[in-house]
Every structure is written in C-alpha cells, then in structure tokens.
Design a protein around this motif. Structure first.
Motif, PDB file in Angstrom:
ATOM      1  N   SER A  70       0.814  -1.222   0.000  1.00  0.00           N
ATOM      2  CA  SER A  70       0.000   0.000   0.000  1.00  0.00           C
ATOM      3  C   SER A  70       0.845   1.269   0.000  1.00  0.00           C
ATOM      4  N   THR A 113       3.268   3.626  -5.135  1.00  0.00           N
ATOM      5  CA  THR A 113       2.491   4.387  -6.108  1.00  0.00           C
ATOM      6  C   THR A 113       3.284   4.471  -7.402  1.00  0.00           C
ATOM      7  N   ASP A 167       1.171   5.670   3.019  1.00  0.00           N
ATOM      8  CA  ASP A 167       0.759   5.581   1.614  1.00  0.00           C
ATOM      9  C   ASP A 167       1.604   6.528   0.760  1.00  0.00           C
TER      10      ASP A 167
END
Length: 273
Positions: free
Chosen positions: A103, A106, A178
């Motif tokens: 998680s 990105t 995140d």
C-alpha cells in the motif's frame, strides 16, 4: 537496453531505446508484464525489429506502474558509507534491510502525499536503484544472481525521519505511509552485462541535485543483496529490492522530487499534503 512497462490503463508494453510496442504484438501468448519477467531474467525477450508493429514514442505514452501487483518490497538502509555518516550512524556489517507494505507503493508521477503534520513533519525523499526479481530462487550464489534478476528501475523512497529518530524501532511505521515508494515507469532489462558499479544515483529536489553517488560505493552491491535475502526467504517474480540511497532530502508540499539512475531511468513526483 530493453524495457517492460504498462500504460496507465494497464496495457503491457515491450520497448527499446527507439520506442514501445504492445507486449501482445511481440509475444501473443503473454497477457501481463509479470509473464515476461522470467524471459527478461533469461535474456530472451524478442528483438523489437522482428515485431510487426510500429514503435510508439514514449513521449506519447502515459505510464502506470510496470507491474499490476508487486511482490515483497525490500528496502536497504545505510548502504552508502557517506549516507550513514550524514545520519551519524555506524556503517553496518551486514545489510540493514526492512520491508514496506504494498500500500506504500504508487506509480510514476505520484503524487507523494505527506501525512498530516500531527503524525510527521519531517519527511525526506531518497533516490534509489531497485532490483526486480524475475524467477523464483532460494540460497542463490552471488555469481548466479544475474540468472534471476529481471531488470532494474529507479524509485523514490520516503522516510518520516522525525518518527525514526524518536526510536529506531519505529522504522516500519516511518517507511510505510501511503505513497512512500514511487516506482519508475519502466523495468530496464540489459541486453548485455551492465557495469552497474559505474552508474550514478541522484536524489533531485526542485531540479537541484541534493545527493549523488556511484553504485560502486555501496557497502553491499545489488548482486550481494539478492543473494543475502535469498538465504532469508524464497524470492519470487515481482519481488523488489530497493538498494539504498546516496542521500536524503527534506521535502514539503509544492516540492518536485526525482530519482535519476544513470542508464536505467528517471522517476519523478510532486509533493502534496
């Protein structure tokens, strides 16, 4: 150099220095980049000159993460002696490794989203070279790691330094927010042995080089990191080992961060809160 990548909508791509074609045009039997990792490790990806499809200029492609799902995400701390000195840390005598949750990952372009100030007000960004595993392996010798490495990509790793400095046991939390791992747009697959030790890794913030060092100055080079961690656990296709940074730089909302790895690629992302 060949490249494996995906568009923002998930179309798998195969590329070279002249552009990209759909992976399906080169190898119709493959439906995902992950399916090509073993071929990349074996050095048997097809030559794009034999593919009946016109190359697409990467400037006309919006890239997503090169894999739909990565496997284990390893990070290595203090892998350049200079960086350890900057942090007033002793150089480790074996890899100072940690893991990050998926998680935290990105794609290229980010953005890097800083947590609320109440949680941390001291985030740093670090450019790193990452190694991607292409074939399952266990207890592999350093000399044969090339047989299991699919390729390399640039990444931006983040650390909540203020949390970490409160207590070194808070490392996992400091690394796991995140968007705290931005992966490059393409997996670089060398077509012949690559002199990794001659390449430079640069942390760039707002177009200024904040830190740079040659891979030769790593305490534990990429092949040794793969071998070491294969003695700990089975490494599998899609596992990523981020090999450490030449230096970290504090970041704030509005900044723009880049990780540039010579001959491998660049990834960049804006910083927001």
């Amino acid at each position: 150099m060949k490249y494996l990548a995906r568009t923002i909508d998930g179309t798998p791509l195969l590329g070279d220095d002249d552009g990209y074609v759909p992976l399906a045009a080169a190898m119709p039997e493959l439906t995902a980049v992950r399916d090509a990792l073993a071929l990349a490790a074996a050095g048997t990806l097809p030559d794009l000159d034999t593919v009946p499809a016109a190359r697409i200029d990467p400037a006309h492609i919006q890239f997503g993460p090169p894999l739909a799902e990565f496997g284990k995400l390893w990070g290595i701390g203090l892998n350049y002696a200079d960086h350890a000195g900057d942090l007033d840390e002793q150089r480790p005598d074996e890899p100072a490794s940690f893991m990050k949750p998926e998680s935290a990952l990105t794609g290229p372009g980010g953005p890097i989203r800083l947590p609320p100030i109440e949680q941390t007000d001291g985030v740093t960004a670090e450019a790193e070279l990452a190694v991607l595993i292409g074939r399952s392996c266990r207890n592999i010798d350093i000399e044969t790691t090339a047989d299991v490495i699919a390729g390399y990509l640039p990444v931006i790793d983040m650390t909540a330094e203020d949390i970490l400095r409160r207590n070194p046991r808070f490392l996992t939390r400091a690394k796991s927010f995140d968007s705290f791992l931005v992966v490059g747009p393409a997996i670089a697959v060398p077509e012949e042995p690559l002199a990794l030790e001659e390449l430079t890794v640069r942390t760039i913030v707002n177009e200024q080089v904040a830190a740079a060092n040659e891979i030769r100055n790593m305490l534990f080079p990429p092949a040794e990191l793969v071998s070491f961690h294969s003695d700990v656990m089975t490494l599998e296709p899609g596992d990523l080992i981020s090999t450490g940074t030449p230096g970290a730089e504090p970041i704030s909302p509005g900044d723009h961060v880049s990780a540039a790895v010579e001959s491998i690629g660049t990834v960049d992302a804006p910083v927001v809160r």
